[in-house]
Write an enzyme that holds these catalytic residues in place. Structure first.
Site, PDB file in Angstrom:
ATOM      1  N   ASP A  81       1.118  -1.122  -0.186  1.00 13.03           N
ATOM      2  CA  ASP A  81       0.204   0.046   0.153  1.00 13.03           C
ATOM      3  C   ASP A  81       0.803   1.259   0.013  1.00 13.03           C
ATOM      4  O   ASP A  81       1.679   1.379   0.376  1.00 13.03           O
ATOM      5  CB  ASP A  81      -1.094   0.032   1.285  1.00 13.03           C
ATOM      6  CG  ASP A  81      -0.117  -0.009   2.600  1.00 13.03           C
ATOM      7  OD1 ASP A  81       0.810  -0.433   2.720  1.00 13.03           O
ATOM      8  OD2 ASP A  81      -0.838   1.008   3.332  1.00 13.03           O
ATOM      9  N   GLU A 175       0.082  -1.216   5.533  1.00 13.54           N
ATOM     10  CA  GLU A 175       1.175  -0.852   6.730  1.00 13.54           C
ATOM     11  C   GLU A 175       1.256   0.755   6.879  1.00 13.54           C
ATOM     12  O   GLU A 175       1.352   1.149   8.104  1.00 13.54           O
ATOM     13  CB  GLU A 175       2.580  -1.148   6.121  1.00 13.54           C
ATOM     14  CG  GLU A 175       3.859  -1.133   6.906  1.00 13.54           C
ATOM     15  CD  GLU A 175       4.374   0.467   6.779  1.00 13.54           C
ATOM     16  OE1 GLU A 175       5.419   0.884   7.795  1.00 13.54           O
ATOM     17  OE2 GLU A 175       4.161   1.342   5.936  1.00 13.54           O
ATOM     18  N   GLU A 176       0.900   1.362   5.718  1.00 13.86           N
ATOM     19  CA  GLU A 176       0.966   2.967   5.948  1.00 13.86           C
ATOM     20  C   GLU A 176      -0.099   3.340   7.021  1.00 13.86           C
ATOM     21  O   GLU A 176       0.032   4.410   7.637  1.00 13.86           O
ATOM     22  CB  GLU A 176       0.403   3.714   4.729  1.00 13.86           C
ATOM     23  CG  GLU A 176       1.547   3.309   3.566  1.00 13.86           C
ATOM     24  CD  GLU A 176       2.915   4.089   4.236  1.00 13.86           C
ATOM     25  OE1 GLU A 176       2.819   4.789   5.084  1.00 13.86           O
ATOM     26  OE2 GLU A 176       4.083   4.037   3.194  1.00 13.86           O
TER      27      GLU A 176
END
Length: 409
Positions: A81, A175-176
């Protein structure tokens, strides 16, 4: 020297819009992340990974058995992502084949420039091949550069006579927004006997990260008393003004713009408000756990003070821990870092340790029993239009990771 296959892969991967979004509670948070996940799963199969799959949450896993009967299993991890801080749609990359050290024009209309006076690391990249944005989006080097490196490493290992351990390849969503390990398949790692992994999600190729922030989110809700302004004296309590008052009670020197290295911060990321209701959203960060705990206590003390001052529950603080610093756990396993140092030196790089001023999937993984330091990818200026990738440095990381895997056999 530029690894052309890595470059081709990277340019392909950034054509997928994979922004995650914190507003949605699904896994992954956006369905479009699965488009790249499906592509990567098929690519793993095409390059020769027989055991490869994408799960229902958009995680991609691949397993490469050792070619030398090694009993060790090493994980290679990157996230698919991109940040929601800048658009990741319709990215128009610009390739600079031989950077001359001058100012790079990203977008004439917007007057956006990559100036080495401002972005000083560019001075070390003269003669390198760079890929930049056109100033209207982010690039996606964070972390599609990491994916490209891992894919290229695996393909080259399969075509070489280099001895390597068992390898698990993993590409994670979200993850972001801090959820990259929420649906991670720990059982698969246990089944394969993997207790050491590396995320490729950093910047400079010689930098090793094993220290990250302790992190929490904080939502503060304010309940005002709305009275007609013509008759409001000694009656109205403006929720938006109380919110401003709350923020003023926090330390003035703990803003992201005033901190660096190991200094923590309180970051106001969102605010909404009216007379009746208001809300502030913060992220709280610190490498030092004791200071981190005291930081959170200041939010609670501000709440107590304002509720006392106004005589009712004018505000409510809700703090949730996100992740913790993996430093102490990693340092109990120093060989994991020594092998990285050796691999870097073998590729003519001088190892350097830097704390991560952010988070990493590796933090949660480390606390779950998979020791996971972070390595560089050659990307810079993440999360915005000034992001770029040094393809030469990414190419070096392909060789570093191959050297590292050989040492783990």
């Amino acid at each position: 020297m530029v690894n052309q296959k890595l470059k081709e892969r990277f340019l392909k991967y950034i054509s997928f819009d994979t922004q995650s979004c914190e507003e949605f509670d699904t896994i992954p948070s956006t369905e479009k992340q699965k488009d790249l996940a499906k592509y990567l799963n098929e690519e793993l199969k095409l390059i020769g990974i027989k055991e490869s799959f994408m799960d229902e949450c958009g995680y991609v896993y691949g397993y490469l058995p050792s070619n030398c009967n090694s009993s060790n299993t090493i994980g290679l991890i990157a996230h698919l992502d991109t940040s929601d801080e800048a658009s990741g749609e319709n990215i128009k990359p610009q390739v600079i084949s031989n950077y001359d050290g001058g100012v790079i024009l990203l977008n004439e209309k917007l007057n956006l420039l990559l100036d080495p006076k401002e972005f000083e690391y560019l001075n070390l990249q003269i003669g390198h091949e760079l890929i930049t944005t056109d100033g209207t989006t982010l690039l996606g080097a964070d972390d599609k550069a990491g994916i490209a490196i891992i894919m290229t490493v695996v393909e080259e290992l399969l075509k070489s006579d280099i001895e390597y351990p068992n390898i698990i390849i993993t590409f994670t969503p979200d993850e972001e927004i801090g959820r990259g390990t929420n649906a991670f398949n720990y059982d698969y790692y246990k089944e394969k006997g993997c207790s050491i992994a590396y995320t490729l999600d950093g910047g400079e190729p010689n930098v090793i990260n094993y220290e990250n922030f302790n992190a929490a989110s904080c939502v503060v809700k304010f309940n005002g008393k709305s009275i007609h302004p013509g008759s409001a004296k000694n009656k109205m309590i403006n929720a938006s003004l109380v919110a401003i008052e709350f923020n003023d009670l926090l330390p003035k020197n703990m803003l992201p713009s005033l901190t660096e290295n190991y200094e923590g911060f309180n970051h106001l990321v969102d605010m909404t408000g009216s007379v009746s209701e208001a809300q502030l959203v913060y992220i709280i960060r610190n490498h030092d756990l004791d200071i981190f705990i005291k930081q959170k206590e200041l939010f609670n003390k501000a709440e107590e003070y304002l509720n006392w001052k106004y005589g009712y529950n004018v505000c409510e603080v809700v703090i949730k821990d996100s992740y913790f610093n993996m430093k102490d756990i990693v340092l109990k396993n120093p060989e994991v870092l020594r092998l990285v140092e050796s691999a870097l030196i073998e590729n003519n790089l001088v190892p350097k340790y830097e704390p991560i001023r952010g988070g990493t999937d590796g933090a949660r993984l480390t606390f779950e029993g998979i020791i996971t330091p972070n390595l560089g990818t050659g990307g810079q200026n993440y999360h915005g239009p000034f992001e770029y990738l040094d393809v030469d440095e990414s190419s070096i990381m392909v060789n570093v990771v191959k050297s590292l895997l050989k040492k783990h056999k």
